[in-house]
Motif scaffolding. Structure first.
Motif, mmCIF file in Angstrom:
data_model
loop_
_atom_site.group_PDB
_atom_site.id
_atom_site.type_symbol
_atom_site.label_atom_id
_atom_site.label_comp_id
_atom_site.label_asym_id
_atom_site.label_seq_id
_atom_site.Cartn_x
_atom_site.Cartn_y
_atom_site.Cartn_z
ATOM 1 N N ALA A 1 0.833 -1.204 0.000
ATOM 2 C CA ALA A 1 0.000 0.000 0.000
ATOM 3 C C ALA A 1 0.867 1.253 0.000
ATOM 4 O O ALA A 1 0.546 2.255 -0.658
ATOM 5 N N ARG A 2 1.997 1.212 0.741
ATOM 6 C CA ARG A 2 2.908 2.359 0.748
ATOM 7 C C ARG A 2 3.546 2.553 -0.637
ATOM 8 O O ARG A 2 3.702 3.693 -1.095
ATOM 9 N N GLN A 3 3.919 1.438 -1.276
ATOM 10 C CA GLN A 3 4.490 1.543 -2.623
ATOM 11 C C GLN A 3 3.469 2.142 -3.594
ATOM 12 O O GLN A 3 3.805 2.994 -4.430
ATOM 13 N N GLU A 4 2.242 1.694 -3.468
ATOM 14 C CA GLU A 4 1.189 2.212 -4.337
ATOM 15 C C GLU A 4 0.980 3.704 -4.100
ATOM 16 O O GLU A 4 0.853 4.493 -5.057
ATOM 17 N N ALA A 5 0.960 4.112 -2.846
ATOM 18 C CA ALA A 5 0.760 5.527 -2.522
ATOM 19 C C ALA A 5 1.898 6.381 -3.056
ATOM 20 O O ALA A 5 1.681 7.490 -3.571
ATOM 21 N N ALA A 6 3.137 5.853 -2.943
ATOM 22 C CA ALA A 6 4.293 6.586 -3.471
ATOM 23 C C ALA A 6 4.205 6.721 -4.990
ATOM 24 O O ALA A 6 4.532 7.778 -5.556
ATOM 25 N N ALA A 7 3.748 5.665 -5.654
ATOM 26 C CA ALA A 7 3.608 5.704 -7.115
ATOM 27 C C ALA A 7 2.542 6.718 -7.522
ATOM 28 O O ALA A 7 2.692 7.436 -8.519
ATOM 29 N N LYS A 8 1.467 6.794 -6.747
ATOM 30 C CA LYS A 8 0.406 7.767 -7.051
ATOM 31 C C LYS A 8 0.906 9.192 -6.858
ATOM 32 O O LYS A 8 0.598 10.091 -7.662
ATOM 33 N N LEU A 9 1.693 9.411 -5.804
ATOM 34 C CA LEU A 9 2.250 10.739 -5.588
ATOM 35 C C LEU A 9 3.164 11.146 -6.747
ATOM 36 O O LEU A 9 3.148 12.308 -7.196
ATOM 37 N N ALA A 10 3.961 10.180 -7.228
ATOM 38 C CA ALA A 10 4.852 10.461 -8.360
ATOM 39 C C ALA A 10 4.034 10.812 -9.597
ATOM 40 O O ALA A 10 4.361 11.756 -10.335
ATOM 41 N N TYR A 11 2.947 10.059 -9.826
ATOM 42 C CA TYR A 11 2.074 10.359 -10.975
ATOM 43 C C TYR A 11 1.431 11.731 -10.813
ATOM 44 O O TYR A 11 1.401 12.531 -11.761
ATOM 45 N N ASP A 12 0.913 12.009 -9.632
ATOM 46 C CA ASP A 12 0.234 13.284 -9.399
ATOM 47 C C ASP A 12 1.157 14.466 -9.686
ATOM 48 O O ASP A 12 0.747 15.462 -10.308
ATOM 49 N N ALA A 13 2.416 14.339 -9.248
ATOM 50 C CA ALA A 13 3.369 15.439 -9.452
ATOM 51 C C ALA A 13 3.608 15.675 -10.945
ATOM 52 O O ALA A 13 3.618 16.821 -11.418
#
Length: 551
Positions: A346-358
């Motif tokens: 879940a943390r990896q997924e959240a980090a990937a979403k943050l990278a996409y959002d940026a």
């Protein structure tokens, strides 16, 4: 820029060698003369897919070569270096050979290349806009790509798409893991047992090779000892051993050498043979002194081999594959353990979403900054193309986060004052679509880096004063890069800095396509022909002269 195009035995072309200039070049000719054949040939040299029937009738193969000057194309040079393609004095030669049976070969600077490499090189060199380009503009994906390229956001858009895919991959993995938690827990427990067993086995591929060799030596120990003893008997220990026989021959030759010095060569060879045989005998003696029968070590090795074989049979692999199997299991076990860890996936997924959002937000910001600018510029060109009061808008509509970003890009057009701007695919007339398409291409091309642009009859559906403006726009575009235009419009053709004429000729009862550059008088005749009329009159010629003089 494109310097030369050479074509051999392609469709109705037997041999053409065309030289191109910088700036604005027009190609004209009667319908069916073979103008589009030139574009097709160049496309094949740039890696386009070849279809059947392109080799001239009766010929074994067609050959197409296109040479380019690439001094200012640093991106292409870097690509060539990466692909180990030589850079010969800032020249690039793309060559394609297509056989009658459909096979083809590709070369770049004389070096064999793949069709994909031709395509990759072509991306740096040439943009070709055909009549179908108008229709491709109706696709939202094409509009988005054109807009992002104009904005200088193509690389960021690609990064955003990649980040989205990474985020979605992790999301799908997390959902799958949560839905199959019990199943993966059982898999992990089983893997731990298997890994523990193979770790305890402590097997290595080089150990397996050494075991095989040592087992072979120990299991044949008696034969090795007996055989080496027999060899020593033949070499030195027996009464008629090889060394004794050679020694006798050496003594005889030394005596004969006193009578004929020509025997020196034979005597030298004999001396060398004796030295080599003596070394062999010494080696065998040392081997026998060290060698011994060791049944205990043999039993130990056989047990180890049996243990390894048992493991390989159990897991259905060859013994030498056990090490790789262990690595695979350890990797899978680490993956499952990381998932099983408290919230790790879940943390990896959240980090990937943050990278996409940026990335997506940065992309969105760039798009919103450039949209008014592109809208204004294309609207301006529309006025010149007799779409007075017309308007062009780049619409950015919010959408659910996707691989293409946070908004949908769509081109909207209003043909004249008082009309609501509508999607480009709703534009009614083909003439309007052609003019809007040209306006888009002219404006966006000025931002591009590709040095050569080719327009294949993109002025279809345009005439009169609009055609003259189209010629002016293309001429303007040619001031900064090489522009080649195939046209039926005299208003466009008259504005070219170079004029090439394509025509059909008859040779030995065979119809062929030929091309020639036109001088001033020949241009007058060609423009007059394009102006129309069954018979070219002096009035038509005078009109042609006036058109050429005004440019």
């Amino acid at each position: 820029m494109l310097q030369t195009l050479s074509i051999r035995d392609f469709v109705i072309v037997d041999a053409l060698n065309i030289e191109f200039s910088t700036g604005f070049t027009v190609l004209t000719g009667e319908t069916g003369a073979g103008k589009s054949i030139l574009i097709d040939a160049l496309s094949l040299a740039m890696g386009a897919r070849g279809e059947g029937g392109i080799t001239r009738a009766g010929c074994e193969k067609a050959e197409i070569s296109a040479s380019f000057y690439i001094a200012k194309l640093e991106g292409l040079k870097a690509w060539m270096q990466e692909n180990e393609i030589p850079n010969d004095d800032d020249q690039l030669l793309c060559r394609r050979v297509i056989y009658a049976d459909g096979r083809s070969r590709a070369f770049i600077n004389g070096q064999p290349a793949t069709i994909q490499q031709l395509k990759d090189a072509g991306e740096f060199l040439v943009d070709i806009y055909s009549q179908n380009a108008h229709h491709s503009l109706l696709k939202l994906s094409t509009q988005r790509e054109i807009f992002d390229d104009y904005c200088g956001l193509s690389s960021l858009a690609a990064q955003t798409s990649s980040a989205f895919k990474q985020w979605q991959t992790l999301y799908q993995r997390r959902m799958e893991m949560e839905q199959n938690a019990s199943k993966y827990a059982d898999e992990l427990a089983e893997l731990r047992d298997k890994v523990r067993e193979l770790v305890q086995l402590a097997f290595a591929v080089d150990e397996w090779e050494n075991l095989q060799q040592e087992h072979s030596r120990l299991s044949h120990g008696a034969s090795l000892l007996a055989g080496c003893e027999q060899c020593r008997e033949l070499l030195s220990e027996g009464e008629i051993s090889a060394l004794r026989q050679l020694s006798t021959a050496q003594t005889k030759l030394q005596a004969l050498r006193d009578y004929d010095a020509n025997l020196d060569e034979a005597l030298g060879s004999l001396d060398s043979a004796m030295i080599q045989l003596d070394e062999t005998d010494r080696f065998l003696n040392r081997y026998l002194q060290r060698a011994e029968l060791d049944p205990e070590r043999l039993a130990e090795i056989e047990l180890r081999i049996q243990t390894i074989h048992a493991a390989s049979r159990k897991y259905r692999v060859r013994p030498e594959e056990l090490s790789e199997l262990l690595l695979q299991w350890q990797a899978r076990m680490a993956e499952l353990e990381s998932v099983q860890a408290d919230g790790e996936l879940a943390r990896q997924e959240a980090a990937a979403k943050l990278a996409y959002d940026a990335l997506a937000e940065k992309l969105s910001e760039g798009r919103h900054q450039k949209a008014p600018e592109l809208s204004h510029k294309i609207t301006g060109e529309m006025q010149r193309l007799s779409l007075a009061g017309g308007r062009f808008d780049v619409a950015l509509s919010p959408q659910t986060p996707a691989s293409t970003g946070l908004e949908q890009v769509e081109f909207l057009v209003a043909g004249h004052v008082g009309v609501e701007a509508r999607p480009l695919n709703k534009v009614a007339s083909g003439g309007e679509l052609s003019r809007v398409s040209l306006a888009i291409r002219v404006v966006t091309a000025q931002q591009g880096s590709v040095p050569t642009m080719i327009f294949d009859e993109v002025d279809v559906g345009i005439g009169g004063g609009v055609a003259e403006v189209v010629g002016q726009l293309l001429n303007q575009l040619g001031a900064g890069r090489q522009v080649l235009v195939i046209t039926h419009l005299p208003q466009v053709a008259s504005q070219g800095a170079q004029h090439l004429n394509v025509k059909k000729i008859q040779r030995d009862n065979v119809t062929l396509s030929a091309i020639e550059p036109l001088d001033e008088s020949a241009r007058v005749e060609e423009i007059a022909r394009m102006l129309g009329g069954v018979e070219i009159t002096e009035t038509t010629r005078q009109h042609a002269r006036e058109m050429l003089a005004s440019e």
